[in-house]
Scaffold this motif. Structure first.
Motif, PDB file in Angstrom:
ATOM      1  N   ALA A  68      14.891  24.656   8.237  1.00 42.87           N
ATOM      2  CA  ALA A  68      14.695  26.012   7.715  1.00 42.87           C
ATOM      3  C   ALA A  68      14.003  26.896   8.730  1.00 42.87           C
ATOM      4  N   LEU A  69      12.958  26.353   9.380  1.00 45.69           N
ATOM      5  CA  LEU A  69      12.226  27.138  10.370  1.00 45.69           C
ATOM      6  C   LEU A  69      13.118  27.454  11.571  1.00 45.69           C
ATOM      7  N   VAL A  70      13.864  26.473  12.049  1.00 47.25           N
ATOM      8  CA  VAL A  70      14.755  26.688  13.193  1.00 47.25           C
ATOM      9  C   VAL A  70      15.835  27.702  12.831  1.00 47.25           C
ATOM     10  N   SER A  71      16.366  27.595  11.598  1.00 50.96           N
ATOM     11  CA  SER A  71      17.410  28.539  11.159  1.00 50.96           C
ATOM     12  C   SER A  71      16.870  29.959  11.150  1.00 50.96           C
ATOM     13  N   LEU A  72      15.613  30.113  10.702  1.00 48.76           N
ATOM     14  CA  LEU A  72      15.019  31.448  10.657  1.00 48.76           C
ATOM     15  C   LEU A  72      14.885  32.028  12.056  1.00 48.76           C
ATOM     16  N   VAL A  73      14.479  31.197  13.005  1.00 53.92           N
ATOM     17  CA  VAL A  73      14.254  31.680  14.368  1.00 53.92           C
ATOM     18  C   VAL A  73      15.585  32.017  15.057  1.00 53.92           C
ATOM     19  N   ILE A  74      16.488  31.056  15.034  1.00 53.02           N
ATOM     20  CA  ILE A  74      17.749  31.300  15.751  1.00 53.02           C
ATOM     21  C   ILE A  74      18.578  32.369  15.050  1.00 53.02           C
ATOM     22  N   GLY A  75      18.437  32.463  13.704  1.00 51.19           N
ATOM     23  CA  GLY A  75      19.136  33.513  12.987  1.00 51.19           C
ATOM     24  C   GLY A  75      18.644  34.887  13.406  1.00 51.19           C
ATOM     25  N   TYR A  76      17.323  35.018  13.580  1.00 44.03           N
ATOM     26  CA  TYR A  76      16.745  36.287  14.009  1.00 44.03           C
ATOM     27  C   TYR A  76      17.252  36.656  15.396  1.00 44.03           C
ATOM     28  N   ILE A  77      17.230  35.668  16.306  1.00 49.63           N
ATOM     29  CA  ILE A  77      17.692  35.950  17.680  1.00 49.63           C
ATOM     30  C   ILE A  77      19.179  36.312  17.679  1.00 49.63           C
ATOM     31  N   GLY A  78      19.987  35.531  16.949  1.00 48.28           N
ATOM     32  CA  GLY A  78      21.426  35.793  16.918  1.00 48.28           C
ATOM     33  C   GLY A  78      21.751  37.147  16.314  1.00 48.28           C
ATOM     34  N   LEU A  79      21.011  37.533  15.245  1.00 45.73           N
ATOM     35  CA  LEU A  79      21.248  38.837  14.631  1.00 45.73           C
ATOM     36  C   LEU A  79      20.876  39.973  15.567  1.00 45.73           C
ATOM     37  N   ALA A  80      19.814  39.786  16.343  1.00 42.61           N
ATOM     38  CA  ALA A  80      19.423  40.824  17.310  1.00 42.61           C
ATOM     39  C   ALA A  80      20.549  41.048  18.318  1.00 42.61           C
ATOM     40  N   GLN A  81      21.166  39.957  18.769  1.00 38.96           N
ATOM     41  CA  GLN A  81      22.270  40.085  19.720  1.00 38.96           C
ATOM     42  C   GLN A  81      23.486  40.738  19.049  1.00 38.96           C
ATOM     43  N   TYR A  82      23.755  40.347  17.808  1.00 38.61           N
ATOM     44  CA  TYR A  82      24.941  40.849  17.109  1.00 38.61           C
ATOM     45  C   TYR A  82      24.800  42.332  16.758  1.00 38.61           C
ATOM     46  N   VAL A  83      23.604  42.725  16.281  1.00 39.32           N
ATOM     47  CA  VAL A  83      23.379  44.109  15.882  1.00 39.32           C
ATOM     48  C   VAL A  83      23.435  45.049  17.098  1.00 39.32           C
ATOM     49  N   SER A  84      23.024  44.548  18.262  1.00 44.86           N
ATOM     50  CA  SER A  84      23.067  45.401  19.466  1.00 44.86           C
ATOM     51  C   SER A  84      24.495  45.813  19.800  1.00 44.86           C
ATOM     52  N   ARG A  85      25.495  45.027  19.305  1.00 51.00           N
ATOM     53  CA  ARG A  85      26.892  45.371  19.545  1.00 51.00           C
ATOM     54  C   ARG A  85      27.484  46.187  18.393  1.00 51.00           C
ATOM     55  N   ASN A  86      26.756  46.285  17.300  1.00 55.05           N
ATOM     56  CA  ASN A  86      27.212  47.049  16.128  1.00 55.05           C
ATOM     57  C   ASN A  86      26.150  48.101  15.807  1.00 55.05           C
ATOM     58  N   PRO A  87      26.216  49.257  16.427  1.00 49.67           N
ATOM     59  CA  PRO A  87      25.153  50.272  16.286  1.00 49.67           C
ATOM     60  C   PRO A  87      25.033  50.844  14.879  1.00 49.67           C
ATOM     61  N   GLU A  88      26.000  50.599  13.993  1.00 41.88           N
ATOM     62  CA  GLU A  88      25.871  51.144  12.642  1.00 41.88           C
ATOM     63  C   GLU A  88      24.754  50.461  11.830  1.00 41.88           C
ATOM     64  N   PHE A  89      24.245  49.301  12.333  1.00 38.89           N
ATOM     65  CA  PHE A  89      23.144  48.583  11.656  1.00 38.89           C
ATOM     66  C   PHE A  89      21.850  48.829  12.420  1.00 38.89           C
ATOM     67  N   HIS A  90      20.766  48.945  11.642  1.00 40.36           N
ATOM     68  CA  HIS A  90      19.454  49.161  12.255  1.00 40.36           C
ATOM     69  C   HIS A  90      18.980  47.875  12.947  1.00 40.36           C
ATOM     70  N   GLY A  91      18.371  48.036  14.111  1.00 43.15           N
ATOM     71  CA  GLY A  91      17.888  46.892  14.872  1.00 43.15           C
ATOM     72  C   GLY A  91      16.382  46.761  14.901  1.00 43.15           C
ATOM     73  N   ARG A  92      15.701  47.450  13.969  1.00 40.84           N
ATOM     74  CA  ARG A  92      14.239  47.317  13.924  1.00 40.84           C
ATOM     75  C   ARG A  92      13.850  45.891  13.489  1.00 40.84           C
TER      76      ARG A  92
END
Length: 578
Positions: free
Chosen positions: A26-50
């Motif tokens: 669960a902890l690893v999923s939370l961390v890697i999910g956060y990192i992966g979402l940051a990378q994914y959102v940077s390519r989709n500007p319609e989502f907030h990256g805060r």
């Protein structure tokens, strides 16, 4: 609600490893999910990256969906691709584990409801925990009910409630239980539990034992139960752990003669345990030497040793015949400075309630170290685990010198929490004294043991005759009530009522009627010669038709009644006109 159930197995280590594994996932999923979402959102500007938005999206991975993945486009980063599978897997595991725990709790409740001949232990302190372990070690099925409204143990879904609550006792299976032990840290609570259990368990044999810390209150409650006009059908007794521990101590290491006479004994501290030790050693010595040629010299050391000695001698009249108590008002220094009591002693009992002070006395008073192996006993409770450090038995890792075996650290709770010892209740002890008194009386009259099979020790007595003595002990209250008398603990300055000869006659008639009814119900018949194998007895006649010699036996037994009761710390008092 019970916190543990009969025969509940220990939790498997594999389950704990699995839980830890999924916590890490669960902890690893939370961390890697956060990192992966940051990378994914940077390519989709319609989502907030805060950061807060990314954390919100990340948490939604655990519930099988998150807006960026549902509405976004493009290649999914590897870390996010892993997290979108591992996070829901953790959620699924959490649901499965919650369902398993709920099902296990219901299964435990079902097992309790179906339990038969089990034992209920109320309490979660030291005494309750030790007693539960001892009972389970002997193969008993145990349901443990926690104290108060805090549910502890392996059943986190148990209903909160007072242990004395009838509903809680019902849930613990009181109607089908074999025995109940009330041993919380509060005597009033234990008494309430015991009385509630006695009322609930009337339709089947039930043994109920309640721990009472005040020895005088314990005696008073025992007197009131023994004083019932009719047996309640429940085996109810109140016990004090210091009293039980003293009995076990003197049973394991009884006094033995030294230098051709009784041993010299020192009791440091007129505490509950100290008084119990003094009374018990006197009781054992009296059995060993019924006609003592010289009393046991006992130095009682306490701030109020004189008052304690006077009180004990009043409560137990046999003490003045068996012992010579020399009180020392003060401490060990007063004993060592006074030549009245010769030192060194043969046995020393350090009974101070302050365990650190008791241990310090044992380790620094070299004048007390000359009695041989196990001669210096130190009462401990909270510090009883220190015993292992002084243990010199083969195979044990000894780290402190035990003075060549002289020092014995004695844990009272560990010693007293013996189901067999607790089961040796007041009725059992009185029955034993009744039998011993009968044997002495018949031998004084020159009766031959070969003609009377009852003239043997309690251990060799057939169970049918033991039960007869128990029934006689249980009937004491009814007979005294007929005289307008009652039992009272020998506490305070009250006077004991002296039975008149007419009252002894009345008691003897009542006892014979009880005995006749009991034997007739068991199939015994009248015959001129006694034959236990064929259940024949010459006393199976009405009082009017009974031989004078048989009547006198009953008279002798009733004359001994005050002494038998005094043995247990009771006296007969008048409460109303006959």
């Amino acid at each position: 609600m019970p916190s543990s159930v009969p025969d509940e197995p220990a939790r498997a280590p594999a389950a704990n490893v699995l839980r830890l594994t999924f916590a890490v996932v669960a902890l690893v999923s939370l961390v890697i999910g956060y990192i992966g979402l940051a990378q994914y959102v940077s390519r989709n500007p319609e989502f907030h990256g805060r950061p807060l938005d990314l954390l919100y999206y990340d948490l939604q991975l655990f519930v099988l969906g998150t807006p960026p993945l549902d509405e976004g486009s493009g290649r999914i980063p590897l870390l996010l691709d892993i997290a979108r599978f591992t996070a829901p897997a953790v959620t699924v595991y959490a649901f499965i584990e919650a369902g398993r725990l709920l099902f296990a709790a219901e299964l435990r409740r079902l097992r309790i409801r179906q339990a038969r001949d089990h034992v209920i232990v109320c309490g979660d302190g030291m005494v309750a925990d030790i007693l539960t372990r001892r009972l389970r070690a002997t193969g008993d099925r145990v349901v443990q009910v926690p104290s108060g409204s805090v549910v502890t143990g392996r059943d986190p879904f148990g209903l909160a409630g007072e242990a004395g609550d009838p509903e809680v006792l019902h849930a613990a299976g009181i109607s089908r239980a074999r025995a109940l032990y009330a041993c919380t840290d509060d005597s009033a609570t234990n008494t309430a539990i015991a009385l509630a259990a006695a009322r609930r368990g009337r339709h089947r044999p039930l043994a109920v034992y309640a721990q009472v810390s005040d020895p005088e209150l314990c005696l008073a409650l025992q007197a009131r139960h023994l004083g019932l006009a009719e047996p309640s059908g429940t085996r109810l007794d109140f016990f004090n752990i210091d009293d039980l521990a003293a009995r076990k101590l003197l049973n394991e290491a009884p006094l033995v003669p030294t230098h051709g006479g009784p041993p010299r004994v020192v009791v440091l501290g007129a505490t509950t345990f100290g008084r119990a030790v003094l009374v018990e050693l006197a009781r054992r010595w009296r059995v060993r030497d019924p006609q003592p040629r010289s009393p046991v010299p006992i130095a009682l050391v306490d701030a109020d040793a004189t008052g304690a000695a006077t009180e004990l001698s009043h409560r137990y009249p046999f003490l003045s015949r068996v012992c010579r108590i020399v009180p020392f008002d003060g401490g060990l220094a007063e004993l060592l400075a006074d030549p009245v009591f010769p030192l060194p002693p043969d046995r020393v009992f350090i009974c101070d309630d302050d365990e650190e002070r008791a241990l310090k006395t044992a380790l620094t008073a070299e004048q007390l170290w000359h009695g041989g192996p196990g001669s210096v006993v130190v009462r401990l409770d909270r510090l009883a685990s220190l015993r292992a450090a002084f243990d010199s038995r083969p195979g044990d890792h000894q780290v402190l010198d035990d003075l060549s075996g002289t020092l014995r650290l004695y844990g009272v709770a560990n010693a007293a929490c013996d189901p067999e010892l607790i089961g040796d209740d007041l009725v059992e002890r009185l029955a034993r004294v009744i039998h011993e008194s009968y044997v002495l009386s018949r031998r004084r009259h020159g009766e031959d043991p070969a003609r009377n099979p009852a003239l043997v020790g309690w251990e060799d007595l057939p169970e049918t005759l033991r039960q007869a003595n128990r029934s006689q002990a249980e009937d004491i209250g009814r007979k005294l009530r007929e005289l307008g008398c009652a039992l009272s603990p020998r506490v305070g300055s009250g006077a004991e009522y002296a039975l008149a000869e007419s009252e002894i006659e009345q008691l003897a008639v009542l006892e014979h009627q009880r005995w006749l009814k009991e034997r007739s119900a068991a199939g015994w018949r009248y015959a001129e010669q006694r034959d236990d194998a064929r259940r024949l007895h010459p006393a199976l006649r009405t009082w009017e038709d009974l031989h004078e010699e048989m009547r006198e036996r009953n008279h002798d037994a009733m004359r001994e009644l005050p002494a038998i009761l005094a043995e247990a710390g009771f006296r007969i008092v008048r409460v109303r006109a006959a």
